[in-house]
Each structure stands twice: as C-alpha cells, then as structure tokens.
Design an enzyme around this catalytic site. Sequence first.
Site, mmCIF file in Angstrom:
data_model
loop_
_atom_site.group_PDB
_atom_site.id
_atom_site.type_symbol
_atom_site.label_atom_id
_atom_site.label_comp_id
_atom_site.label_asym_id
_atom_site.label_seq_id
_atom_site.Cartn_x
_atom_site.Cartn_y
_atom_site.Cartn_z
ATOM 1 N N HIS A 1 21.883 2.366 13.201
ATOM 2 C CA HIS A 1 22.829 2.771 14.245
ATOM 3 C C HIS A 1 22.796 1.729 15.353
ATOM 4 C CE1 HIS A 1 19.695 4.020 17.070
ATOM 5 N NE2 HIS A 1 19.068 4.501 16.018
ATOM 6 N N ALA B 1 -2.540 -2.489 13.459
ATOM 7 C CA ALA B 1 -2.043 -1.190 13.018
ATOM 8 C C ALA B 1 -1.175 -0.548 14.103
ATOM 9 C CB ALA B 1 -3.217 -0.274 12.680
ATOM 10 N N ASN C 1 0.813 -1.205 0.000
ATOM 11 C CA ASN C 1 0.000 0.000 0.000
ATOM 12 C C ASN C 1 0.852 1.263 0.000
ATOM 13 O OD1 ASN C 1 -2.425 1.428 0.038
ATOM 14 N ND2 ASN C 1 -3.321 0.068 1.550
#
Length: 177
Positions: free
Chosen positions: A123, A164, A92
């Site tokens: 890092h 989500a 998406n």
Amino acid sequence: MGEQVIREKGKALSSPVSLLKRGARAYRRWFLRRRCSAVGANCMWHGKRPKITNSGRIDLGDDVRIRGVNGRASLMATKTGSIQIGARAFLNSGIFIYSNSAVSIGEGCLIGNGCYISDFPFHAVHCDQAPLSRPITIGRNVWLGEGCFIMPGVTIGDHSVVAARSVVFEDIPATRW
C-alpha cells in the site's frame, strides 16, 4: 540395531528405512523442481514443506537449505517478480519472501526465523500515490537475525550482520573480513 540388508537372488538390497529416506529425498527434489524455475544440486528442506507460489521466477542455487520446523517458509513471486537465492544459503523457519520486481540473496546467507523480505509495500504511504516495487539485494555471507524486516529498495552488502528484530529501510554497506 543396525540397518538390515535384504537379499534377493544373491543381490544385496537396501533396508526399508534407507528406501524410505531415499524416497523422501526424491519427493523433496521433485517438489522443489516443480514449484521453482531453477533448482541447483542438493537443495532440500527439513520439517514442514515450504509454501512456494511462483508466477514469475524463483531460482535456488546449489545446496540451499530451507528449514520448516517451527513454521513454514513462504516464497512468493508475482508475474513480474523474481527471487534468486545463491548457493549454500540457509532459510530458517517461518520466513516470508515476496517479490513483485526482484529479490536477490547471495551465496552463503543465513536467514533467521521469521524474517520478512518484501520488495513491495502492498500500500502507498499517501492516498494519491500508487505503491512502488523496488528490488532488494542481499550480498554474500550475510546473516539476518531472527524477525528482521527488509523493506523495498534495500541493498545489504557482503559479510554484513543484521541484528534480530531489526527493520532495514536504508542500505547497509559491505564489511571487510
């Protein structure tokens, strides 16, 4: 109004609209083949053109769809990196996939808006350590909800659903159907 058929010397030619659509599909196939190492049949994008930086290997399976309506999708593989996306996967808008070692996305996966998948942390946690690149494996028929972060070294099993805005830093086992 339906599409008009243009006739030239008794032969029926396609309408100007269908010729433009065919030309756009041809350009999209050409673009993906030029930027990726291997592209399966019927791979397409809709909306903004994806940003593909391929110094390593990027493979797209058959019928992969990339959506770029709300933001460009980004696929980046370094010289040692490999991105493999299985058949019928859907990526998406606004996703970011970065590979310094290996990212594998299985068949039929659905990747939501703004997902971030990177096998390299960029890092180290401590000053005296070098950052480590660890491969990511996403199984078949996995659904990643909007805004997920998939961290290095994670394996997500087949048929899993990730909510989500989740941050996945440990393996997720496969689920049964």
